[in-house]
Design a protein around this motif. Structure first.
Motif, PDB file in Angstrom:
ATOM      1  N   UNK A  46       0.793  -1.228   0.000  1.00 56.05           N
ATOM      2  CA  UNK A  46       0.000   0.000   0.000  1.00 56.05           C
ATOM      3  C   UNK A  46       0.825   1.278   0.000  1.00 56.05           C
ATOM      4  N   UNK A  47       2.101   1.205   0.336  1.00 53.16           N
ATOM      5  CA  UNK A  47       2.892   2.417   0.554  1.00 53.16           C
ATOM      6  C   UNK A  47       2.888   3.358  -0.641  1.00 53.16           C
ATOM      7  N   UNK A  48       3.187   2.885  -1.818  1.00 48.71           N
ATOM      8  CA  UNK A  48       3.233   3.767  -2.995  1.00 48.71           C
ATOM      9  C   UNK A  48       1.838   4.179  -3.485  1.00 48.71           C
ATOM     10  N   UNK A  96       9.981  10.523   9.071  1.00 51.85           N
ATOM     11  CA  UNK A  96      10.438   9.950   7.820  1.00 51.85           C
ATOM     12  C   UNK A  96      10.246  10.873   6.618  1.00 51.85           C
ATOM     13  N   UNK A  97       9.118  11.542   6.531  1.00 48.11           N
ATOM     14  CA  UNK A  97       8.856  12.379   5.353  1.00 48.11           C
ATOM     15  C   UNK A  97       9.463  13.766   5.531  1.00 48.11           C
ATOM     16  N   UNK A  98       9.178  14.401   6.640  1.00 51.93           N
ATOM     17  CA  UNK A  98       9.676  15.768   6.841  1.00 51.93           C
ATOM     18  C   UNK A  98      11.127  15.786   7.317  1.00 51.93           C
ATOM     19  N   UNK A 117      12.306  11.375   3.116  1.00 52.29           N
ATOM     20  CA  UNK A 117      12.048  10.200   2.287  1.00 52.29           C
ATOM     21  C   UNK A 117      10.986  10.533   1.244  1.00 52.29           C
ATOM     22  N   UNK A 118      11.196  10.101   0.009  1.00 51.36           N
ATOM     23  CA  UNK A 118      10.233  10.427  -1.053  1.00 51.36           C
ATOM     24  C   UNK A 118       9.018   9.500  -1.031  1.00 51.36           C
ATOM     25  N   UNK A 119       8.260   9.588   0.038  1.00 55.94           N
ATOM     26  CA  UNK A 119       7.062   8.762   0.206  1.00 55.94           C
ATOM     27  C   UNK A 119       5.878   9.713   0.368  1.00 55.94           C
TER      28      UNK A 119
END
Length: 154
Positions: A92-94, A137-139, A143-145
């Protein structure tokens, strides 16, 4: 003096930790190590694999030195649910994004416990965990998620 396994649980855990550690070391073997100040892609997996291997060896040694409990029944349902939660997260991540993937991971994995009851406090803790993961993780790490994937117009 003959060697006899006195603690089957420690022996099994030691084999598992040593096996995973050795696998991590072997998989990272061809990656560049770098140095402690400038780590290459193989540095962290090798360091973590070495630590797991050492813990496994210590557990194996302990299994011969001290008495312990036998290995009990394997909780197949719980193992399957935790594995399913992890696989679902990866799938589901992408397309769905980090937030829905984490919701699926947390709810499916938590349902492995016989004491799991979804209450409002558990929901608040889940939201706090998701917010923490998004921030770290994102900020923080960049990470490019996507937080919400293309399934949700993200």
């Amino acid at each position: 003096m003959s060697l006899r396994i006195r603690s089957p649980k420690d022996f099994g855990a030691g084999l598992l930790y040593a096996g995973i550690g050795l696998t991590a070391i072997l998989m990272a073997w061809d990656f560049g190590m770098g140095s402690a100040s400038r780590m290459g892609p193989g540095y962290f997996p090798t360091a973590l694999g070495t630590l797991l291997l050492l813990i496994g060896i210590a557990s194996l040694v302990r299994s011969f030195l001290s008495d312990g409990a036998p290995i009990g029944a394997i909780a197949w349902k719980a193992a399957a649910l935790v594995t399913a939660g992890t696989v679902l997260f990866g799938l589901l991540l992408r397309p769905a994004g980090l937030v829905p993937a984490l919701v699926a991971l947390i709810l499916v994995s938590a349902s492995a416990s016989v004491r799991f009851r979804f209450q409002w406090r558990a929901g608040l803790l889940m939201l706090a965990l998701i917010a923490f993961c998004a921030l770290v993780f994102v900020k923080g790490l960049g990470m490019p998620v996507p937080l919400l994937g293309h399934w949700f117009g993200g």
